[in-house]
Scaffold this motif. Structure first.
Motif, short mmCIF file in Angstrom:
data_model
loop_
_atom_site.label_atom_id
_atom_site.label_comp_id
_atom_site.label_asym_id
_atom_site.label_seq_id
_atom_site.Cartn_x
_atom_site.Cartn_y
_atom_site.Cartn_z
N TYR A 60 -13.86 17.24 22.74
CA TYR A 60 -13.29 16.32 21.74
C TYR A 60 -14.28 15.98 20.63
O TYR A 60 -15.45 15.69 20.89
N MET A 63 -12.73 10.44 17.25
CA MET A 63 -11.32 10.20 16.92
C MET A 63 -11.03 10.33 15.42
O MET A 63 -10.06 11.00 15.03
N GLY A 65 -12.64 12.05 13.28
CA GLY A 65 -13.15 13.32 12.78
C GLY A 65 -14.65 13.40 12.88
O GLY A 65 -15.36 12.38 12.93
N TYR A 66 -15.16 14.62 12.89
CA TYR A 66 -16.60 14.86 12.91
C TYR A 66 -17.24 14.18 11.70
O TYR A 66 -16.82 14.39 10.55
N THR A 92 -10.22 9.99 7.48
CA THR A 92 -9.84 10.48 8.80
C THR A 92 -9.40 11.94 8.67
O THR A 92 -8.65 12.29 7.76
N THR A 94 -7.27 15.07 9.95
CA THR A 94 -5.93 15.09 10.55
C THR A 94 -5.47 16.52 10.86
O THR A 94 -6.06 17.49 10.39
N ARG A 256 -5.39 4.56 11.74
CA ARG A 256 -6.05 5.08 12.93
C ARG A 256 -5.45 4.56 14.23
O ARG A 256 -5.56 5.22 15.27
N GLN A 260 -4.78 7.70 16.70
CA GLN A 260 -5.47 7.89 17.97
C GLN A 260 -4.51 8.17 19.13
O GLN A 260 -4.88 8.85 20.09
N CYS A 265 -7.74 13.36 18.17
CA CYS A 265 -8.66 14.04 17.28
C CYS A 265 -8.15 15.46 17.04
O CYS A 265 -7.18 15.89 17.66
N HIS A 268 -12.33 20.64 16.97
CA HIS A 268 -13.73 20.31 16.75
C HIS A 268 -14.52 21.44 16.09
O HIS A 268 -15.20 21.22 15.07
N GLN A 271 -13.79 21.76 12.43
CA GLN A 271 -14.37 20.68 11.63
C GLN A 271 -15.85 20.96 11.34
O GLN A 271 -16.33 20.75 10.22
#
Length: 382
Positions: A60, A63, A65-66, A92, A94, A256, A260, A265, A268, A271
């Motif tokens: 993960y 939440m 974003g990186y 954020t 998405t 958010r 969430q 999220c 990964h 991102q």
């Protein structure tokens, strides 16, 4: 049927994209309907994703974003539009822009709230409003250049209006809302508490030296706006479903809360890759010239055809007026083009108020040159 099993969207039919897409596949048609490229993304970007996976970024992400990606997005927006969004509290990442749009609507639209939708409109807005108990209120762009009647929009505002949705560059018309228009909208909204949702997924596909007037450029608009954008559109990877949303902290806090529990999220390793890829500004700043070349190739190829058009100002879509060919309904012509001529496009009446038929079809020119050449051969024979 028991009350508990009633549909929340009883009047929502199969999307025109699904209908046309299925018909195009059935008849093996050249597909210039849906908005996705048929060429590959930059190999360097794909290698960055692979490297991120091999480096172990497979669990993960945070939440929102990186953080490294959010920092880069913040810097990009500030440099382009002179508006700073704090990467910790105001950006954020998405699952595409569609999730950003749905989440913003879900966070703020209550049963009975009114949301102003400018038509023709992309088809994800209204279902999101309806499923949350909201009421879409429509403002229809005119048939002459798809201009907006600002007085008509102002008159649609009531005590129940909680949100307005703007899309620029505009799908399907391909027009860009000007600085003067954005200032007019800012003045209309200034005495209200209305939230704005600005769909800017084609932010980096602008033609003929024009400027994308993001809502983030205008101080009062920026304080009330969710700006939704798409890496999928920008980097030719629509299947990755990667986007982002930028908004003031007090709005993003509520966003958010929904985000969430909807997705928590997003991917990964992608991102991580995007955070590095965005460091080279040319990867997105060069898109204007890249797509303008495709637009011009497509339109130059239609110079001797019977179609009428105004060159698209942005997006990778072009509207073609077919009134010199036939007066048949646009959906009928779109289906006939697929079945008889093996070419798919999108009829615009599906996105207009009361299915107003402007006798235009939308074609996507985000395709290889040989694909466009084959399409042009068909269009010029009509």
């Amino acid at each position: 049927m028991k009350k508990s099993s009633r549909s929340k969207l009883p009047d929502i039919k199969t999307s025109i994209f699904t209908t046309i897409g299925n018909l195009a596949r059935q008849h093996n048609a050249i597909d210039l309907s849906q908005g996705f490229p048929n060429f590959e993304a930059d190999r360097n970007l794909m290698d960055l994703v692979s490297n991120a996976m091999h480096k172990g970024h497979n669990q993960y992400a945070a939440m929102p974003g990186y953080f490294g990606l959010r920092e880069t997005i913040s810097g990009k927006i500030e440099k382009l539009h002179r508006r700073y969004y704090h990467p910790e509290s105001e950006i954020t990442v998405t699952v595409g822009a569609t999730q950003a749009i749905y989440t913003a609507i879900s966070a703020f639209v209550h049963p009975g709230d009114e949301v102003i939708v400018i038509k023709p409109a992309y088809d994800c807005y209204e279902p999101a409003i309806l499923v949350n108990g909201g009421i879409p209120v429509y403002v229809q762009l005119d048939t002459n250049g798809y201009q907006i009647d600002w007085e008509a929009l102002k008159n649609k505002i009531t005590a129940k209006t909680c949100m307005i949705i703007l899309n620029t560059p505009h799908n399907p018309s391909g027009r860009i809302f000007s600085k003067e228009e954005m200032l007019t909208l800012q003045e209309i909204l200034k005495p209200t508490n209305i939230i704005m949702l600005s769909d800017e997924v084609y932010e980096h596909i602008i033609f003929d030296g024009r400027q994308h007037e993001s809502a983030s450029r205008f101080p009062d608009l920026a304080t009330r706006t969710f700006v939704c954008a798409s890496f999928g559109k920008t980097f030719h990877v629509t299947g990755w479903k990667m986007g982002y949303c930028a908004a003031p902290a007090q709005l993003m806090k509520e966003f958010r809360k929904v985000h969430q529990f909807a997705v928590f999220c997003v991917d990964h390793p992608v991102q991580r890759a995007l955070a590095r890829y965005l460091k080279n500004e040319n990867h997105y700043l060069a898109l204007n010239a890249f797509y303008q070349k495709k637009r011009d190739f497509f339109l130059n190829g239609l110079a001797s055809s019977k179609f009428k058009f105004s060159p698209s100002e942005g997006t990778y879509f072009q509207l073609l007026d077919y009134t010199n060919l036939t007066r048949e309904p646009d959906e009928d012509l779109a289906k006939r083009l697929i079945v008889r001529h093996k070419l798919a496009s999108i009829p615009i009446s599906s996105f207009n108020l009361d299915h107003r038929d402007d006798k235009v079809l939308r074609f996507c020119f985000a395709k290889k040159e040989e694909t466009l050449e084959r399409a042009l051969e068909i269009l010029n024979r009509l």
